[in-house]
Every structure is written in C-alpha cells, then in structure tokens.
Design a protein around this motif. Sequence first.
Motif, mmCIF file in Angstrom:
data_model
loop_
_atom_site.group_PDB
_atom_site.id
_atom_site.type_symbol
_atom_site.label_atom_id
_atom_site.label_comp_id
_atom_site.label_asym_id
_atom_site.label_seq_id
_atom_site.Cartn_x
_atom_site.Cartn_y
_atom_site.Cartn_z
ATOM 1 N N ILE A 147 0.837 -1.208 0.000
ATOM 2 C CA ILE A 147 0.000 0.000 0.000
ATOM 3 C C ILE A 147 0.867 1.251 0.000
ATOM 4 N N ARG A 148 1.919 1.210 0.830
ATOM 5 C CA ARG A 148 2.817 2.363 0.915
ATOM 6 C C ARG A 148 3.511 2.619 -0.422
ATOM 7 N N SER A 149 3.949 1.539 -1.057
ATOM 8 C CA SER A 149 4.630 1.666 -2.356
ATOM 9 C C SER A 149 3.683 2.204 -3.426
ATOM 10 N N LEU A 150 2.450 1.684 -3.423
ATOM 11 C CA LEU A 150 1.468 2.134 -4.418
ATOM 12 C C LEU A 150 1.110 3.602 -4.220
ATOM 13 N N LYS A 151 0.932 3.992 -2.966
ATOM 14 C CA LYS A 151 0.611 5.401 -2.681
ATOM 15 C C LYS A 151 1.728 6.314 -3.164
ATOM 16 N N GLN A 152 2.945 5.870 -2.898
ATOM 17 C CA GLN A 152 4.103 6.669 -3.307
ATOM 18 C C GLN A 152 4.182 6.774 -4.828
ATOM 19 N N ALA A 153 3.912 5.655 -5.502
ATOM 20 C CA ALA A 153 3.980 5.654 -6.970
ATOM 21 C C ALA A 153 2.858 6.490 -7.574
ATOM 22 N N TYR A 154 1.634 6.302 -7.053
ATOM 23 C CA TYR A 154 0.477 6.980 -7.637
ATOM 24 C C TYR A 154 0.362 8.446 -7.225
ATOM 25 N N ALA A 155 1.267 8.890 -6.379
ATOM 26 C CA ALA A 155 1.311 10.322 -6.066
ATOM 27 C C ALA A 155 1.879 11.104 -7.245
ATOM 28 N N ASN A 156 2.498 10.364 -8.160
ATOM 29 C CA ASN A 156 3.078 10.978 -9.356
ATOM 30 C C ASN A 156 2.054 10.923 -10.495
ATOM 31 N N ILE A 160 0.333 7.676 -13.002
ATOM 32 C CA ILE A 160 -1.101 7.414 -13.204
ATOM 33 C C ILE A 160 -1.434 7.422 -14.694
ATOM 34 N N ARG A 161 -0.892 8.408 -15.393
ATOM 35 C CA ARG A 161 -1.173 8.519 -16.833
ATOM 36 C C ARG A 161 -0.634 7.308 -17.593
ATOM 37 N N ARG A 162 0.605 6.914 -17.253
ATOM 38 C CA ARG A 162 1.221 5.784 -17.959
ATOM 39 C C ARG A 162 0.467 4.485 -17.690
#
Length: 339
Positions: A147-156, A160-162
């Motif tokens: 969850i932490r990794s996904l949140k960090q990634a999707y903050a960009n 999200i676009r890619r």
Amino acid sequence: MKNVHYPKVAPFGYYVYVFVIDGVPRYIGKGKRDRYCEHVRVVRRGTGKSMWYTFLRKSLSEGREIVVKILADGLTSEQAKNVEIDLIAQHGRRAIGGGTLMNISAGGDGIDSEVAKEIHSRPGMKEKIGRAISAAAARPEVKQLRIRSLKQAYANPEVIRRVSDAVRNALQNPEVKERHSTGVHNSWAKPGEREKRIEAILQANQNPEVRARHVAANRKTHADPTVQAKRAAVFADPLFRERHAAATKSAMASPEIKEKVAAGLLKAWSHPELRKKAKDSASVRFSVQAERDRVATKTKLAAASRKAYCAEKGITNPGKGYCHIDREDFKRWLVGKKK
C-alpha cells in the motif's frame, strides 16, 4: 537476527560469498559492499519469492544456524563472476537435480532461463508459486508495504497517466479484454469475496478525501460523450435492462438497503446546488416540444392504466394519486396486460 552470523571483517571490492546453513552450503553469490546482507532484508520485507528465499525464510523461522562466509574478495566484477560460476558448478544446484545450492542461475550476470523454464513447467509448480505469493501477500506487513509503495507511486501524475494508458491499450485486445472480464467475474464469484470488496470500498469511502476523488472521477467519466454513448448502447439491450432491473429489485428488497438509499436521496436533495442543477436540467429537457409530448403521453397512459386497474379490481376509492392501491399488485397486473 541472532542465528545469522556475518563476517567480522567487511570484504573489500567485489567478492564471492556463501550462505552455510547447519553446516551445508546453500547459496553462493557475488556482490559489493553489503550485498550479502540483502538476502535477510528481503526475507524481512516478505518480498522474496524464489526457492532460495523460501528456504532462507524457513531456516530463519526455525532458528537454524546460518553463517555467511566470504570465499574471495578484492576481485574485479569479471573475476567475481568467474569465481561464482566455478564455485556454483562445484557444489551443484538443487534446481537441476544435483548439489546442495538453492541458486536458480548458474552464476554470473542474468538468469539461467532454461532452468527457470524447467522449474515452471513442473506439474503443480505454477499453482504452488501462486499459493506462496498469495500467502505472502496476505501478511499484514506485506500489505502495508504494498500500500505504501502504491501510494508513493500513484502520487506521481505521470505514473497514473502511464498506467491508465497501458491498461487502456491492453484492453483494446479482445482476447485480453475477455480474460480480464472472466478474471473479474470469477474473482467476484468467490464465496465472501463480494462482501469483502464491498466492505473495503465502504471503508475507503469513509475517508472524505477518497470520497471526493471518487465523486470527481465519476463526474468526469460520465461527462465524457464516448462513455455516455457506450452507456446508452448497453442500456439499449433488452436483456441487460431486464438483468439490471432484476438486480435493482433484488437489492431494494432489503430494508437496510432501501433505508440507505432513501437516506442518501434525502441528503442529496437537501443540497441547494443539486436541486438547482436538477431544476435546470429539467428546464432544458422540457424546453423541447418532443420531450413535453413524450411526458404528457406517458402521464396519460399511466392514468389510464390505473383507472382500468381500479375498474377491474372494483376499487372505488383509489385515493389521491392512486395512493390506496397495492403498487406491487398493480405492477403484476400491468405486466400481465402487456403480455
């Protein structure tokens, strides 16, 4: 961890190391700096899925004696590769049916793809790996890490676009789309899965920020003309309409759901902005003569149907707006007449 003994003197340059568990060499690797420490860290994170990490995890949990030895150091990268390959060949690998080492590859750079293919082709191996991954993913610490990794990634926003583009492009393939649809259907069909997911969605929507994002995304989606056209095409299918109506009726048969829907509608209609939007929308719709005629015809037909129903059932006092008639019985009567 107390049962893991690392070298007392840090190795120099590139080096080759071995994990000796209960006196038996189990893994040979090469690296630089503290590479030999990474294996235990991976196990702690719960991210290692290979045969070696499974064995190491089990050894750690059982308290076996684990000693990490440096076999050679002060090497160049190329020398370390060659030494690693030679030592792995000497001790042998369990993956290919001989030796004690848990190494999948033969050493050096890259993975021995033939061995990997051979392992994955063994009967039941894919299912076994799947179960192991599922078991690891079910652990609370792994969930939190994910969850932490996904949140960090999707903050960009770029991520999200890619991801969105990749999913959209993949679903253009009919075969992929069919597999995806089947997978989703099977997943929701599992006992208790639907309830679990609905509970998770409801829990997530307790967060005002999540709810606001969800509403904004829905509005954006439904405002898209392409989505509107697709929705209209789906609802044009009589079979879908029938299924949709049956599902709605089934859901609304629950007093709890009915109460929630009623509460939601009351709350929504208490909002001045929503009432204004609905009024404006109705004004625009009724500004078209064809729409006014359609509604008038529908109203007349409804009144005539209720009047005929009352006459047939002998109801002399249906009440204002026919509020005294049994609505469910009226619906059944109407369906019978249509047939």
